[in-house]
Design a protein around this motif. Structure first.
Motif, PDB file in Angstrom:
ATOM      1  N   GLY A   1     -15.540  22.225 -78.899  1.00  0.00           N
ATOM      2  CA  GLY A   1     -15.160  20.848 -79.123  1.00  0.00           C
ATOM      3  C   GLY A   1     -16.337  19.895 -79.106  1.00  0.00           C
ATOM      4  O   GLY A   1     -16.154  18.702 -79.029  1.00  0.00           O
ATOM      5  N   SER A   2     -17.566  20.399 -79.175  1.00  0.00           N
ATOM      6  CA  SER A   2     -18.732  19.524 -79.128  1.00  0.00           C
ATOM      7  C   SER A   2     -19.226  19.222 -80.542  1.00  0.00           C
ATOM      8  O   SER A   2     -18.782  19.821 -81.516  1.00  0.00           O
ATOM      9  N   VAL A   3     -20.154  18.270 -80.647  1.00  0.00           N
ATOM     10  CA  VAL A   3     -20.716  17.879 -81.941  1.00  0.00           C
ATOM     11  C   VAL A   3     -22.240  17.825 -81.839  1.00  0.00           C
ATOM     12  O   VAL A   3     -22.809  17.794 -80.754  1.00  0.00           O
ATOM     13  N   ALA A   4     -22.895  17.801 -83.014  1.00  0.00           N
ATOM     14  CA  ALA A   4     -24.351  17.715 -83.074  1.00  0.00           C
ATOM     15  C   ALA A   4     -24.764  16.762 -84.186  1.00  0.00           C
ATOM     16  O   ALA A   4     -23.995  16.498 -85.110  1.00  0.00           O
ATOM     17  N   VAL A   5     -25.989  16.283 -84.087  1.00  0.00           N
ATOM     18  CA  VAL A   5     -26.628  15.483 -85.128  1.00  0.00           C
ATOM     19  C   VAL A   5     -27.995  16.104 -85.366  1.00  0.00           C
ATOM     20  O   VAL A   5     -28.699  16.451 -84.411  1.00  0.00           O
ATOM     21  N   ILE A   6     -28.379  16.291 -86.641  1.00  0.00           N
ATOM     22  CA  ILE A   6     -29.671  16.874 -86.973  1.00  0.00           C
ATOM     23  C   ILE A   6     -30.571  15.781 -87.536  1.00  0.00           C
ATOM     24  O   ILE A   6     -30.173  15.030 -88.428  1.00  0.00           O
ATOM     25  N   LEU A   7     -31.790  15.698 -86.997  1.00  0.00           N
ATOM     26  CA  LEU A   7     -32.799  14.761 -87.482  1.00  0.00           C
ATOM     27  C   LEU A   7     -33.884  15.547 -88.194  1.00  0.00           C
ATOM     28  O   LEU A   7     -34.205  16.668 -87.802  1.00  0.00           O
ATOM     29  N   GLY A   8     -34.477  14.968 -89.209  1.00  0.00           N
ATOM     30  CA  GLY A   8     -35.556  15.635 -89.926  1.00  0.00           C
ATOM     31  C   GLY A   8     -36.606  14.637 -90.382  1.00  0.00           C
ATOM     32  O   GLY A   8     -36.337  13.444 -90.519  1.00  0.00           O
ATOM     33  N   GLY A   9     -37.813  15.126 -90.598  1.00  0.00           N
ATOM     34  CA  GLY A   9     -38.902  14.288 -91.066  1.00  0.00           C
ATOM     35  C   GLY A   9     -40.065  15.131 -91.540  1.00  0.00           C
ATOM     36  O   GLY A   9     -39.979  16.356 -91.613  1.00  0.00           O
ATOM     37  N   PHE A  10     -41.183  14.472 -91.842  1.00  0.00           N
ATOM     38  CA  PHE A  10     -42.340  15.161 -92.400  1.00  0.00           C
ATOM     39  C   PHE A  10     -43.492  15.308 -91.417  1.00  0.00           C
ATOM     40  O   PHE A  10     -44.589  15.699 -91.796  1.00  0.00           O
ATOM     41  N   SER A  11     -43.274  14.978 -90.162  1.00  0.00           N
ATOM     42  CA  SER A  11     -44.348  15.123 -89.169  1.00  0.00           C
ATOM     43  C   SER A  11     -43.770  15.503 -87.819  1.00  0.00           C
ATOM     44  O   SER A  11     -42.606  15.262 -87.534  1.00  0.00           O
ATOM     45  N   ARG A  12     -44.629  16.092 -87.009  1.00  0.00           N
ATOM     46  CA  ARG A  12     -44.267  16.514 -85.654  1.00  0.00           C
ATOM     47  C   ARG A  12     -44.576  15.392 -84.668  1.00  0.00           C
ATOM     48  O   ARG A  12     -45.491  14.608 -84.884  1.00  0.00           O
ATOM     49  N   ALA A  13     -43.840  15.352 -83.589  1.00  0.00           N
ATOM     50  CA  ALA A  13     -44.084  14.381 -82.525  1.00  0.00           C
ATOM     51  C   ALA A  13     -43.694  15.014 -81.202  1.00  0.00           C
ATOM     52  O   ALA A  13     -43.138  16.109 -81.171  1.00  0.00           O
ATOM     53  N   GLU A  14     -43.992  14.329 -80.148  1.00  0.00           N
ATOM     54  CA  GLU A  14     -43.537  14.749 -78.825  1.00  0.00           C
ATOM     55  C   GLU A  14     -43.494  13.512 -77.949  1.00  0.00           C
ATOM     56  O   GLU A  14     -44.475  13.117 -77.360  1.00  0.00           O
ATOM     57  N   ARG A  15     -42.329  12.883 -77.960  1.00  0.00           N
ATOM     58  CA  ARG A  15     -42.164  11.673 -77.152  1.00  0.00           C
ATOM     59  C   ARG A  15     -40.780  11.667 -76.522  1.00  0.00           C
ATOM     60  O   ARG A  15     -39.834  12.237 -77.063  1.00  0.00           O
ATOM     61  N   GLU A  16     -40.687  10.994 -75.391  1.00  0.00           N
ATOM     62  CA  GLU A  16     -39.414  10.950 -74.678  1.00  0.00           C
ATOM     63  C   GLU A  16     -38.380  10.212 -75.520  1.00  0.00           C
ATOM     64  O   GLU A  16     -38.638   9.142 -76.057  1.00  0.00           O
ATOM     65  N   PHE A  17     -37.221  10.828 -75.669  1.00  0.00           N
ATOM     66  CA  PHE A  17     -36.140  10.253 -76.461  1.00  0.00           C
ATOM     67  C   PHE A  17     -35.080   9.665 -75.542  1.00  0.00           C
ATOM     68  O   PHE A  17     -34.692   8.531 -75.674  1.00  0.00           O
ATOM     69  N   THR A  18     -34.614  10.472 -74.630  1.00  0.00           N
ATOM     70  CA  THR A  18     -33.726  10.037 -73.558  1.00  0.00           C
ATOM     71  C   THR A  18     -34.288  10.671 -72.294  1.00  0.00           C
ATOM     72  O   THR A  18     -35.090  11.603 -72.389  1.00  0.00           O
ATOM     73  N   PRO A  19     -33.915  10.211 -71.113  1.00  0.00           N
ATOM     74  CA  PRO A  19     -34.440  10.850 -69.907  1.00  0.00           C
ATOM     75  C   PRO A  19     -34.185  12.359 -69.925  1.00  0.00           C
ATOM     76  O   PRO A  19     -33.049  12.803 -70.067  1.00  0.00           O
ATOM     77  N   GLY A  20     -35.253  13.142 -69.902  1.00  0.00           N
ATOM     78  CA  GLY A  20     -35.136  14.590 -69.893  1.00  0.00           C
ATOM     79  C   GLY A  20     -35.033  15.220 -71.274  1.00  0.00           C
ATOM     80  O   GLY A  20     -34.864  16.420 -71.404  1.00  0.00           O
ATOM     81  N   SER A  21     -35.142  14.420 -72.339  1.00  0.00           N
ATOM     82  CA  SER A  21     -35.034  14.947 -73.702  1.00  0.00           C
ATOM     83  C   SER A  21     -36.228  14.470 -74.521  1.00  0.00           C
ATOM     84  O   SER A  21     -36.584  13.299 -74.476  1.00  0.00           O
ATOM     85  N   VAL A  22     -36.843  15.389 -75.258  1.00  0.00           N
ATOM     86  CA  VAL A  22     -38.041  15.083 -76.035  1.00  0.00           C
ATOM     87  C   VAL A  22     -37.701  15.069 -77.517  1.00  0.00           C
ATOM     88  O   VAL A  22     -37.062  15.982 -78.026  1.00  0.00           O
ATOM     89  N   LEU A  23     -38.137  14.005 -78.214  1.00  0.00           N
ATOM     90  CA  LEU A  23     -37.980  13.927 -79.666  1.00  0.00           C
ATOM     91  C   LEU A  23     -39.190  14.602 -80.294  1.00  0.00           C
ATOM     92  O   LEU A  23     -40.328  14.249 -80.018  1.00  0.00           O
ATOM     93  N   ARG A  24     -38.965  15.610 -81.114  1.00  0.00           N
ATOM     94  CA  ARG A  24     -40.051  16.390 -81.715  1.00  0.00           C
ATOM     95  C   ARG A  24     -40.245  16.102 -83.199  1.00  0.00           C
ATOM     96  O   ARG A  24     -41.082  16.703 -83.844  1.00  0.00           O
ATOM     97  N   VAL A  25     -39.482  15.164 -83.760  1.00  0.00           N
ATOM     98  CA  VAL A  25     -39.635  14.762 -85.160  1.00  0.00           C
ATOM     99  C   VAL A  25     -40.383  13.452 -85.180  1.00  0.00           C
ATOM    100  O   VAL A  25     -40.019  12.508 -84.473  1.00  0.00           O
ATOM    101  N   GLY A  26     -41.457  13.381 -85.998  1.00  0.00           N
ATOM    102  CA  GLY A  26     -42.234  12.144 -86.112  1.00  0.00           C
ATOM    103  C   GLY A  26     -41.408  11.065 -86.782  1.00  0.00           C
ATOM    104  O   GLY A  26     -40.328  10.716 -86.327  1.00  0.00           O
TER     105      GLY A  26
END
Length: 88
Positions: free
Chosen positions: A1-26
């Motif tokens: 019963g869960s859902v997901a969202v997929i993000l995409g881009g043309f570069s890599r990143a590594e920054r905090e997205f939410t507490p404890g979660s890292v955004l890896r799409v530039g």
């Protein structure tokens, strides 16, 4: 019963997205709609999201990451590791 969202881009990143979660799409150039997961029970959700990279694809990187609704973590969303696909 869960859902997901997929993000995409043309570069890599590594920054905090939410507490404890890292955004890896530039710079984000693609966002899916809300996608339902199949399976049932904690940790048993899955999603098949096929895509084709043609042989003539230019030599650039595509970076994707999914965020999955997860009531067991801080803001109820957990991020996957990033996936990078490169053309030849």
């Amino acid at each position: 019963g869960s859902v997901a969202v997929i993000l995409g881009g043309f570069s890599r990143a590594e920054r905090e997205f939410t507490p404890g979660s890292v955004l890896r799409v530039g710079q984000i150039g693609f966002k899916s709609g809300v996608l339902p997961l199949s399976g049932s029970g904690p940790g048993q959700g899955r999603l098949l999201y096929p895509f084709h990279v043609p042989p003539t694809f230019p030599p650039v990187a595509l970076v994707f990451q999914a965020f999955v609704q997860d009531p067991a973590v801080g803001l109820h969303w957990a991020g996957t590791n990033g996936l990078e696909v490169r053309g030849r």
